[in-house]
Design a protein around this motif. Structure first.
Motif, PDB file in Angstrom:
ATOM      1  N   SER A 113      -3.110   2.168   3.359  1.00 13.60           N
ATOM      2  CA  SER A 113      -4.230   1.128   3.332  1.00 13.60           C
ATOM      3  C   SER A 113      -5.509   1.638   2.754  1.00 13.60           C
ATOM      4  CB  SER A 113      -4.571   1.145   4.873  1.00 13.60           C
ATOM      5  OG  SER A 113      -4.882   2.235   5.428  1.00 13.60           O
ATOM      6  N   LYS A 114      -5.521   3.005   2.533  1.00 11.98           N
ATOM      7  CA  LYS A 114      -6.699   3.487   1.659  1.00 11.98           C
ATOM      8  C   LYS A 114      -6.291   4.648   0.625  1.00 11.98           C
ATOM      9  CE  LYS A 114      -9.723   3.334   5.847  1.00 11.98           C
ATOM     10  NZ  LYS A 114     -10.391   4.226   6.773  1.00 11.98           N
TER      11      LYS A 114
ATOM     12  N   LEU B  74      -9.599   0.363  -0.798  1.00 13.12           N
ATOM     13  CA  LEU B  74      -8.749  -0.349   0.172  1.00 13.12           C
ATOM     14  C   LEU B  74      -7.679  -1.267  -0.354  1.00 13.12           C
ATOM     15  CD1 LEU B  74     -11.629  -1.512   2.731  1.00 13.12           C
ATOM     16  CD2 LEU B  74     -10.102   0.597   3.039  1.00 13.12           C
TER      17      LEU B  74
ATOM     18  N   PHE C 287      -6.117  -2.570  -5.349  1.00 11.42           N
ATOM     19  CA  PHE C 287      -6.924  -1.518  -4.626  1.00 11.42           C
ATOM     20  C   PHE C 287      -8.189  -1.760  -5.141  1.00 11.42           C
ATOM     21  CE2 PHE C 287      -3.025   0.926  -3.792  1.00 11.42           C
ATOM     22  CZ  PHE C 287      -3.303   0.986  -2.352  1.00 11.42           C
TER      23      PHE C 287
ATOM     24  N   PRO D  12     -13.714   5.588  -2.308  1.00 10.06           N
ATOM     25  CA  PRO D  12     -12.632   5.191  -1.499  1.00 10.06           C
ATOM     26  C   PRO D  12     -12.202   3.672  -1.848  1.00 10.06           C
ATOM     27  CG  PRO D  12     -14.589   5.053  -0.170  1.00 10.06           C
ATOM     28  CD  PRO D  12     -14.781   5.797  -1.277  1.00 10.06           C
TER      29      PRO D  12
ATOM     30  N   THR E 217     -12.950  -1.848  -3.964  1.00  6.38           N
ATOM     31  CA  THR E 217     -14.103  -1.635  -2.995  1.00  6.38           C
ATOM     32  C   THR E 217     -15.054  -2.824  -3.524  1.00  6.38           C
ATOM     33  OG1 THR E 217     -15.809  -0.192  -2.271  1.00  6.38           O
ATOM     34  CG2 THR E 217     -15.123   0.215  -4.604  1.00  6.38           C
TER      35      THR E 217
ATOM     36  N   SER F  19      -8.227   7.537  -2.514  1.00  9.88           N
ATOM     37  CA  SER F  19      -9.496   7.803  -3.011  1.00  9.88           C
ATOM     38  C   SER F  19      -9.359   8.115  -4.336  1.00  9.88           C
ATOM     39  CB  SER F  19     -10.013   8.830  -2.068  1.00  9.88           C
ATOM     40  OG  SER F  19     -11.490   9.426  -2.369  1.00  9.88           O
TER      41      SER F  19
ATOM     42  N   SER G  34       0.769  -1.249   0.028  1.00  5.77           N
ATOM     43  CA  SER G  34       0.060  -0.037  -0.156  1.00  5.77           C
ATOM     44  C   SER G  34       0.882   1.168  -0.132  1.00  5.77           C
ATOM     45  CB  SER G  34      -1.049  -0.085   1.286  1.00  5.77           C
ATOM     46  OG  SER G  34      -0.283  -0.418   2.588  1.00  5.77           O
TER      47      SER G  34
ATOM     48  N   GLN H 153      -6.136   8.325   4.822  1.00  6.78           N
ATOM     49  CA  GLN H 153      -5.869   7.109   3.918  1.00  6.78           C
ATOM     50  C   GLN H 153      -5.377   5.802   4.697  1.00  6.78           C
ATOM     51  OE1 GLN H 153      -2.512   8.626   1.691  1.00  6.78           O
ATOM     52  NE2 GLN H 153      -3.548  10.314   0.806  1.00  6.78           N
TER      53      GLN H 153
END
Length: 239
Positions: free
Chosen positions: A59-60, A186, A171, A184, A173, A62, A19, A33
């Motif tokens: 880890s996040k 993950l 990455f 967003p 969702t 957008s 990440s 994030q």
């Protein structure tokens, strides 16, 4: 006809990525994030005694739903007890995640990209002291109608050894929000594409594929950077 172009990286390479932290101007929701993560990372070729390099991704992230822009900060760290020696970081995008720019790094030519990837950059890290790290701002786009992955190998400057590789890791969702300003995503999550029929796209979760690699190394010189790539390229044809 274009001549056969074969380039490889020495050592076994696995499919598992990491990440990164998002810091791209003009992208949506660059905050919140989450902590940096080494998910999908694995030690590869044996490093010298006392040398332990790793990478981090957020880890996040957008994605701006109107521009598809996002930003990722890729970090390389020396967690060992000695200096790393001269190393470099590769930043490679797959599927719906396309790396547009990495500040201070050199873009790879299309013919030199790993099989299955759509973009790649080489970052000359240099010699990292014990306990030190270096971060790179990655500008990217993410097509929410597709799955998307990123990969961060850390190599010797000549590309003959890969000490660490994070990815390709997805990455995504499982709850897309096309009507919201931003979506967003993950790290380590399979993306459920927004586009109609997207559920039929192949999965890209960790362990779902292995990055192709060759057995021999070949030198690559791009804008003054010498590199070795890990993929045996398929021949291409032109009219």
């Amino acid at each position: 006809m274009r001549s056969r172009h074969t380039t490889t990286i020495t050592g076994s390479l696995l499919a598992a990525c990491f990440s990164a932290v998002v810091i791209l101007s003009g992208t949506a929701a660059a905050d919140d994030q989450g902590p940096g993560s080494g998910k999908g990372g694995k030690a590869m070729d044996k490093a010298p005694a006392g040398v332990k390099v790793t990478t981090l991704l957020p880890s996040k992230i957008s994605v701006d739903n109107s521009t598809r822009k996002t930003a990722i900060t890729a970090t390389v760290k020396n967690e060992g007890t000695k200096e790393s020696g001269d190393i470099r970081l590769l930043v490679v995008g797959f599927d719906g995640l396309k790396v547009k720019n990495v500040k201070g790094c050199t873009a790879m030519g299309e013919k030199d990209l790993p099989d299955g990837s759509n973009s790649g950059f080489v970052c000359s890290v240099g010699n990292l002291a014990m306990g030190k790290s270096k971060s790179y701002a990655v500008d990217a786009t993410f097509d929410l109608g597709k799955t998307g992955k990123i990969c961060l190998p850390v190599q010797t400057s000549d590309g003959k050894k890969t000490y660490w590789q994070q990815g390709p890791v997805p990455f995504g969702t499982t709850n897309p929000s096309p009507d919201a300003p931003a979506t967003p995503l993950l790290l380590g999550t399979d993306n459920k594409p927004v586009a109609p029929g997207g559920d039929s796209l192949p999965k890209t979760g960790p362990g779902s594929s292995v990055l192709p690699f060759g057995a021999a190394g070949a030198a690559l010189i791009s804008a003054g950077a010498v590199g070795m790539w890990w993929v045996r390229r398929r021949p291409r044809q032109e009219a």
